[in-house]
Design an enzyme around this catalytic site. Structure first.
Site, PDB file in Angstrom:
ATOM      1  CB  CYS A  82       0.444  -8.489  19.487  1.00  0.00           C
ATOM      2  SG  CYS A  82      -0.403  -7.948  17.977  1.00  0.00           S
ATOM      3  CE  LYS A 126       0.533   1.369  11.304  1.00  0.00           C
ATOM      4  NZ  LYS A 126       0.397   0.123  10.590  1.00  0.00           N
ATOM      5  CB  CYS A 140      -1.943  -5.340  20.307  1.00  0.00           C
ATOM      6  SG  CYS A 140      -0.778  -4.538  19.208  1.00  0.00           S
ATOM      7  CG  HIS A 185      -1.783  -4.689  15.077  1.00  0.00           C
ATOM      8  ND1 HIS A 185      -0.500  -4.834  15.543  1.00  0.00           N
ATOM      9  CD2 HIS A 185      -1.686  -4.555  13.746  1.00  0.00           C
ATOM     10  CE1 HIS A 185       0.335  -4.813  14.524  1.00  0.00           C
ATOM     11  NE2 HIS A 185      -0.347  -4.634  13.426  1.00  0.00           N
ATOM     12  CE  LYS A 190      -4.579  -8.555   5.650  1.00  0.00           C
ATOM     13  NZ  LYS A 190      -3.941  -9.737   5.097  1.00  0.00           N
ATOM     14  CG  HIS A 199      -0.422  -0.144   2.521  1.00  0.00           C
ATOM     15  ND1 HIS A 199       0.463   0.782   3.033  1.00  0.00           N
ATOM     16  CD2 HIS A 199      -0.585  -1.075   3.502  1.00  0.00           C
ATOM     17  CE1 HIS A 199       0.792   0.456   4.258  1.00  0.00           C
ATOM     18  NE2 HIS A 199       0.192  -0.684   4.568  1.00  0.00           N
TER      19      HIS A 199
HETATM   20  O1  ME8 Z   1       7.202  -4.391  10.057  1.00  0.00           O
HETATM   21  N1  ME8 Z   1       2.824   4.895   6.678  1.00  0.00           N
HETATM   22  O2  ME8 Z   1       6.864  -5.189   7.919  1.00  0.00           O
HETATM   23  P1  ME8 Z   1       5.566  -4.420   7.433  1.00  0.00           P
HETATM   24  C1  ME8 Z   1       4.129   4.896   6.421  1.00  0.00           C
HETATM   25  N2  ME8 Z   1       8.503  -7.163   8.332  1.00  0.00           N
HETATM   26  N3  ME8 Z   1       4.855   3.788   6.343  1.00  0.00           N
HETATM   27  C2  ME8 Z   1       4.236   2.624   6.511  1.00  0.00           C
HETATM   28  C3  ME8 Z   1       2.858   2.535   6.782  1.00  0.00           C
HETATM   29  C4  ME8 Z   1       2.131   3.754   6.851  1.00  0.00           C
HETATM   30  N4  ME8 Z   1       0.837   3.796   7.061  1.00  0.00           N
HETATM   31  N5  ME8 Z   1       2.539   1.250   6.894  1.00  0.00           N
HETATM   32  C5  ME8 Z   1       3.681   0.562   6.698  1.00  0.00           C
HETATM   33  C6  ME8 Z   1       7.460  -5.149   9.142  1.00  0.00           C
HETATM   34  N6  ME8 Z   1       4.710   1.390   6.456  1.00  0.00           N
HETATM   35  C7  ME8 Z   1       8.627  -6.097   9.261  1.00  0.00           C
HETATM   36  C8  ME8 Z   1       9.915  -5.308   9.025  1.00  0.00           C
HETATM   37  S1  ME8 Z   1      12.565  -5.134   8.800  1.00  0.00           S
HETATM   38  C9  ME8 Z   1      13.867  -6.083   9.249  1.00  0.00           C
HETATM   39  C10 ME8 Z   1      11.168  -6.110   9.157  1.00  0.00           C
HETATM   40  C11 ME8 Z   1       6.108   1.028   6.156  1.00  0.00           C
HETATM   41  O3  ME8 Z   1       5.151  -5.094   6.175  1.00  0.00           O
HETATM   42  C12 ME8 Z   1       7.039   1.502   7.272  1.00  0.00           C
HETATM   43  O4  ME8 Z   1       8.341   1.677   6.787  1.00  0.00           O
HETATM   44  O5  ME8 Z   1       4.581  -4.311   8.530  1.00  0.00           O
HETATM   45  C13 ME8 Z   1       7.010   0.342   8.229  1.00  0.00           C
HETATM   46  O6  ME8 Z   1       8.107   0.356   9.097  1.00  0.00           O
HETATM   47  C14 ME8 Z   1       7.020  -0.815   7.252  1.00  0.00           C
HETATM   48  O7  ME8 Z   1       6.206  -0.380   6.166  1.00  0.00           O
HETATM   49  C15 ME8 Z   1       6.460  -2.059   7.924  1.00  0.00           C
HETATM   50  O8  ME8 Z   1       6.135  -2.991   6.993  1.00  0.00           O
END
Ligand code: ME8
Length: 501
Positions: A126, A294, A143, A146, A297, A18
């Site tokens: 969580c 935020k 949590c 979430h 889904k 997204h």
């Molecule tokens: O946390 N606004 O993955 P993730 C801005 N797999 N950035 C956003 C966002 C939003 N509303 N939503 C997501 C994970 N992001 C782990 C990370 S790293 C070793 C492991 C971006 O799929 C933001 O950079 O939940 C966030 O930190 C990342 O997507 C989290 O993606």
């Protein structure tokens, strides 16, 4: 030659890409592109995080095996990044054999150094975060991220002795004041460390979808400890010492604020435990909100890049998020603001400058672009703009870099309006103002190319320059006087057709 290694978080394969994910990825891409322009040797990494309970449960819900789930969703992220012209050099997937090898090697090093020991863990977990919480962290028993129920889990686990690293982490923060930016996020991380660190469980026996612990095959590593190591895997940790030491620790991690604790506390400590230096820089940005919330889904408020690119084009999309979402604070996404920004900066300013200049060059100069004046009143501004943009990309503050760059676009439009070359007789005065405007277009094509991957190249071509703005070198390419003059300028269709508000 300077080296620049930039990373995005690796995204979970339980969710479709997204605009929030895309925000981090586009920012990293723009930084990679800026550093390439500066002649740095760049390595840009992104990828997907494929293990853990969350992915396993999504797979079950979708009637897929975890590997199938990972294959489908990892491909969706890859497609989204192709759609947005993301120029990553590598795409890591944590299910790859190279990553399993690196995780085993790095965790084994921490174990051999005595920082990982066996214990029992009982805690509130969580699944969406893949993280344990203590009672105090919860909000109304849910949590804090979430807002969903946590589960009580009890297992025999290996623990990382994080508590032993408090002093070393505080020292590391003191010795590396620029390691975590912005300042407020650095303070937040230091606050977590000074508030007291507890040992954390880094393995699971209740799950098999992960990387097996090399010294105890009943366990797999907790997904976060597997995930963080991706940054080391991708530059050859444990396999290619020369390559690893070329890129590490000069790495720049870009992350959202939700994963600060993992990147600014756990990860530097784990690096220390394994005997490698912690990452040089972690830059933390806020959330992109939709209607003040935020995206999630469950809230059905996710917007995907593919919803917007057909309307704004790749460049209009990239420009909006880089220019309007400040790196650091949360920002609300607004379609109306996106249209307004597109019309103001791209259609009315940059697009209009190109359209006017090429039309008048055809009217008054038989289509041949004149050279700029060496002593143009715009020359000083161009030098200043380059300095500000460079400093802003470095912070990183893409919005400020682009804001500075557009000062030059506006100044060139204002100079044209003042001189009105379309009313004047052909001659040196007309040549001077058109030459200056063409020079501004050349410089802006270079400075804006990290955002406008396509139209920067198109401007370059239309003003008669060979090659591409991606192939030039900064700071030389930003010096006033690079437009040669005497080359054919093309008149084309509007670069950024206006959008209806
Ligand atoms: O946390 N606004 O993955 P993730 C801005 N797999 N950035 C956003 C966002 C939003 N509303 N939503 C997501 C994970 N992001 C782990 C990370 S790293 C070793 C492991 C971006 O799929 C933001 O950079 O939940 C966030 O930190 C990342 O997507 C989290 O993606």
């Amino acid at each position: 030659m300077a080296r620049y290694y930039v990373t995005t978080p690796i995204y979970y394969v339980n969710d479709a890409p997204h605009i929030g994910h895309a925000y981090t990825t586009i920012t990293a891409d723009a930084l990679a592109r800026w550093h390439r322009l500066k002649g740095d040797d760049v390595w840009f990494l992104t990828g997907t995080d494929e293990h853990g309970l969350k992915v396993k449960r999504s797979a079950e819900a979708n009637g897929l095996s975890p590997q199938e789930q990972a294959d489908v969703y990892s491909a969706r992220f890859r497609e989204a990044w192709a759609l947005l012209d993301i120029s990553n050099d590598d795409y890591i997937r944590t299910t790859e054999a190279r990553h399993h090898r690196a995780v085993r090697a790095l965790m084994q090093a921490a174990y051999n150094n005595g920082w990982i020991t066996l214990g029992t863990y009982e805690g509130l977990y969580c699944v969406a975060c893949e993280a344990y919480y203590v009672e105090d962290d919860l909000v109304d028993g849910l949590c804090p991220i979430h807002r969903r129920p946590v589960e009580l889990l009890k297992e025999s686990n290996y623990f990382f002795r994080l508590s032993a690293f408090s002093d070393r982490l505080v020292e590391w923060y003191a010795d590396n004041p620029g390691a975590v930016t912005p300042e407020a996020k650095r303070n937040e991380a230091l606050g977590l460390i000074k508030g007291g660190l507890q040992d954390i469980s880094v393995t699971r026996t209740s799950l098999d979808w992960g990387v097996r612990v090399p010294w105890d095959g009943k366990h797999v590593f907790y997904v976060w400890y597997d995930a963080l190591i991706n940054y080391a895997t991708a530059v050859g940790y444990g396999e290619d010492t020369v390559r690893f030491s070329a890129w590490w620790p000069a790495v720049h991690h870009l992350i959202g604020k939700d994963i600060l604790r993992f990147h600014c506390v756990y990860w530097p400590a784990l690096c220390m435990a394994a005997g490698i230096d912690p990452p040089h820089r972690v830059s933390v940005h806020g959330f992109l909100l939709v209607g003040g919330e935020k995206m999630s889904k469950t809230a059905f408020n996710q917007i995907s890049p593919a919803d917007l690119v057909p309307i704004f084009g790749v460049d209009g999309y990239r420009y909006h998020f880089l220019r309007d979402q400040q790196f650091g604070p949360d920002g609300d996404f607004s379609y109306e603001a996106m249209v307004a920004r597109y019309n103001a900066d791209l259609a009315n300013n940059l697009g209009n400058l190109l359209a006017r200049v090429s039309a008048v060059v055809h009217q008054k100069c038989a289509g041949i672009g004149p050279a700029p004046r060496p002593d143009s009143p715009l020359a000083g501004l161009a030098a200043e703009v380059y300095r500000s943009a460079d400093a802003a990309w470095e912070r990183p503050a893409p919005s400020e870099a682009l804001e500075a760059t557009w000062l030059l676009v506006r100044a060139a439009n204002a100079a044209l309006e003042a001189a009105e070359p379309w009313r004047a007789e052909p001659g040196p005065a007309v040549d001077a103002v058109l030459g200056d405007a063409l020079e501004v277009l050349r410089i802006v094509a270079v400075l804006a190319s990290p955002a406008l991957t396509r139209s920067a190249a198109e401007i370059w071509r239309r003003i008669g320059l060979p090659g591409s703005p991606l192939d030039v070198c900064l700071p030389e390419a930003a010096l006033w006087g690079g437009y040669p003059g005497g080359v054919a300028v093309e008149r084309g269709t509007p670069l950024f057709p206006r959008l209806k508000a």
